[in-house]
Design a protein around this motif. Sequence first.
Motif, PDB file in Angstrom:
ATOM      1  N   PRO A  11      10.740 -34.108  -4.776  1.00 18.44           N
ATOM      2  CA  PRO A  11      11.348 -35.048  -3.839  1.00 18.44           C
ATOM      3  C   PRO A  11      11.079 -34.731  -2.374  1.00 18.44           C
ATOM      4  O   PRO A  11      10.969 -35.624  -1.560  1.00 18.44           O
ATOM      5  CB  PRO A  11      12.837 -34.978  -4.136  1.00 18.44           C
ATOM      6  N   ASN A  12      10.963 -33.479  -2.007  1.00 17.30           N
ATOM      7  CA  ASN A  12      10.731 -33.131  -0.611  1.00 17.30           C
ATOM      8  C   ASN A  12       9.638 -32.064  -0.519  1.00 17.30           C
ATOM      9  O   ASN A  12       9.931 -30.877  -0.381  1.00 17.30           O
ATOM     10  CB  ASN A  12      12.012 -32.630   0.045  1.00 17.30           C
ATOM     11  N   PRO A  13       8.368 -32.496  -0.562  1.00 15.98           N
ATOM     12  CA  PRO A  13       7.288 -31.505  -0.511  1.00 15.98           C
ATOM     13  C   PRO A  13       7.242 -30.744   0.809  1.00 15.98           C
ATOM     14  O   PRO A  13       6.680 -29.663   0.889  1.00 15.98           O
ATOM     15  CB  PRO A  13       6.023 -32.333  -0.714  1.00 15.98           C
ATOM     16  N   GLU A  15       9.454 -29.056   2.115  1.00 14.95           N
ATOM     17  CA  GLU A  15      10.109 -27.762   1.957  1.00 14.95           C
ATOM     18  C   GLU A  15       9.102 -26.676   1.613  1.00 14.95           C
ATOM     19  O   GLU A  15       9.245 -25.524   1.998  1.00 14.95           O
ATOM     20  CB  GLU A  15      11.158 -27.812   0.840  1.00 14.95           C
ATOM     21  N   PHE A  16       8.073 -27.049   0.867  1.00 15.11           N
ATOM     22  CA  PHE A  16       7.087 -26.084   0.392  1.00 15.11           C
ATOM     23  C   PHE A  16       5.854 -26.017   1.291  1.00 15.11           C
ATOM     24  O   PHE A  16       5.196 -24.995   1.368  1.00 15.11           O
ATOM     25  CB  PHE A  16       6.665 -26.423  -1.036  1.00 15.11           C
ATOM     26  N   VAL A  17       5.535 -27.142   1.945  1.00 15.62           N
ATOM     27  CA  VAL A  17       4.361 -27.216   2.818  1.00 15.62           C
ATOM     28  C   VAL A  17       4.791 -27.879   4.128  1.00 15.62           C
ATOM     29  O   VAL A  17       4.643 -29.082   4.302  1.00 15.62           O
ATOM     30  CB  VAL A  17       3.218 -28.014   2.140  1.00 15.62           C
ATOM     31  N   PRO A  18       5.323 -27.105   5.070  1.00 14.09           N
ATOM     32  CA  PRO A  18       5.842 -27.681   6.320  1.00 14.09           C
ATOM     33  C   PRO A  18       4.787 -28.448   7.121  1.00 14.09           C
ATOM     34  O   PRO A  18       5.119 -29.357   7.875  1.00 14.09           O
ATOM     35  CB  PRO A  18       6.338 -26.470   7.102  1.00 14.09           C
ATOM     36  N   GLU A  19       3.506 -28.112   6.950  1.00 16.99           N
ATOM     37  CA  GLU A  19       2.433 -28.781   7.689  1.00 16.99           C
ATOM     38  C   GLU A  19       2.283 -30.247   7.302  1.00 16.99           C
ATOM     39  O   GLU A  19       1.676 -31.028   8.032  1.00 16.99           O
ATOM     40  CB  GLU A  19       1.097 -28.058   7.460  1.00 16.99           C
ATOM     41  N   LEU A  20       2.830 -30.628   6.160  1.00 23.64           N
ATOM     42  CA  LEU A  20       2.709 -32.022   5.711  1.00 23.64           C
ATOM     43  C   LEU A  20       3.321 -32.991   6.714  1.00 23.64           C
ATOM     44  O   LEU A  20       2.837 -34.117   6.864  1.00 23.64           O
ATOM     45  CB  LEU A  20       3.363 -32.214   4.341  1.00 23.64           C
ATOM     46  N   LYS A  21       4.348 -32.575   7.422  1.00 20.90           N
ATOM     47  CA  LYS A  21       4.983 -33.448   8.411  1.00 20.90           C
ATOM     48  C   LYS A  21       3.983 -33.796   9.517  1.00 20.90           C
ATOM     49  O   LYS A  21       3.861 -34.952   9.916  1.00 20.90           O
ATOM     50  CB  LYS A  21       6.216 -32.772   9.001  1.00 20.90           C
ATOM     51  N   ASP A  22       3.252 -32.797  10.007  1.00 20.59           N
ATOM     52  CA  ASP A  22       2.262 -33.033  11.060  1.00 20.59           C
ATOM     53  C   ASP A  22       1.100 -33.879  10.548  1.00 20.59           C
ATOM     54  O   ASP A  22       0.621 -34.778  11.251  1.00 20.59           O
ATOM     55  CB  ASP A  22       1.725 -31.711  11.601  1.00 20.59           C
ATOM     56  N   ILE A  23       0.652 -33.592   9.338  1.00 19.45           N
ATOM     57  CA  ILE A  23      -0.455 -34.351   8.749  1.00 19.45           C
ATOM     58  C   ILE A  23      -0.046 -35.799   8.538  1.00 19.45           C
ATOM     59  O   ILE A  23      -0.793 -36.729   8.844  1.00 19.45           O
ATOM     60  CB  ILE A  23      -0.909 -33.705   7.425  1.00 19.45           C
ATOM     61  N   SER A  24       1.156 -36.004   8.033  1.00 13.95           N
ATOM     62  CA  SER A  24       1.656 -37.356   7.803  1.00 13.95           C
ATOM     63  C   SER A  24       1.750 -38.132   9.113  1.00 13.95           C
ATOM     64  O   SER A  24       1.371 -39.305   9.183  1.00 13.95           O
ATOM     65  CB  SER A  24       3.023 -37.286   7.124  1.00 13.95           C
ATOM     66  N   ALA A  25       2.227 -37.482  10.158  1.00 19.56           N
ATOM     67  CA  ALA A  25       2.346 -38.141  11.464  1.00 19.56           C
ATOM     68  C   ALA A  25       0.968 -38.521  11.996  1.00 19.56           C
ATOM     69  O   ALA A  25       0.782 -39.622  12.538  1.00 19.56           O
ATOM     70  CB  ALA A  25       3.069 -37.232  12.444  1.00 19.56           C
ATOM     71  N   ALA A  26      -0.012 -37.640  11.828  1.00 19.97           N
ATOM     72  CA  ALA A  26      -1.373 -37.932  12.299  1.00 19.97           C
ATOM     73  C   ALA A  26      -1.976 -39.102  11.528  1.00 19.97           C
ATOM     74  O   ALA A  26      -2.625 -39.980  12.113  1.00 19.97           O
ATOM     75  CB  ALA A  26      -2.251 -36.693  12.158  1.00 19.97           C
ATOM     76  N   LEU A  27      -1.754 -39.143  10.218  1.00 16.09           N
ATOM     77  CA  LEU A  27      -2.271 -40.257   9.412  1.00 16.09           C
ATOM     78  C   LEU A  27      -1.600 -41.568   9.802  1.00 16.09           C
ATOM     79  O   LEU A  27      -2.254 -42.614   9.876  1.00 16.09           O
ATOM     80  CB  LEU A  27      -2.062 -39.984   7.919  1.00 16.09           C
TER      81      LEU A  27
END
Length: 40
Positions: A11-13, A15-27
């Motif tokens: 449900p909340n990836p 938590e395991f890969v904090p960089e996903l937030k930055d990648i998601s924002a860039a996409l």
Amino acid sequence: MTNTTSISRMPNPGEFVPELKDISAALFRATGNHSVPRAT
């Protein structure tokens, strides 16, 4: 009629890969300015 509700196995990836937030924002920015088609 069938129920097509999907339950995420993670449900909340973020938590395991904090960089996903930055990648998601860039996409989101790339698709928001139409330099990349949103369907991609």
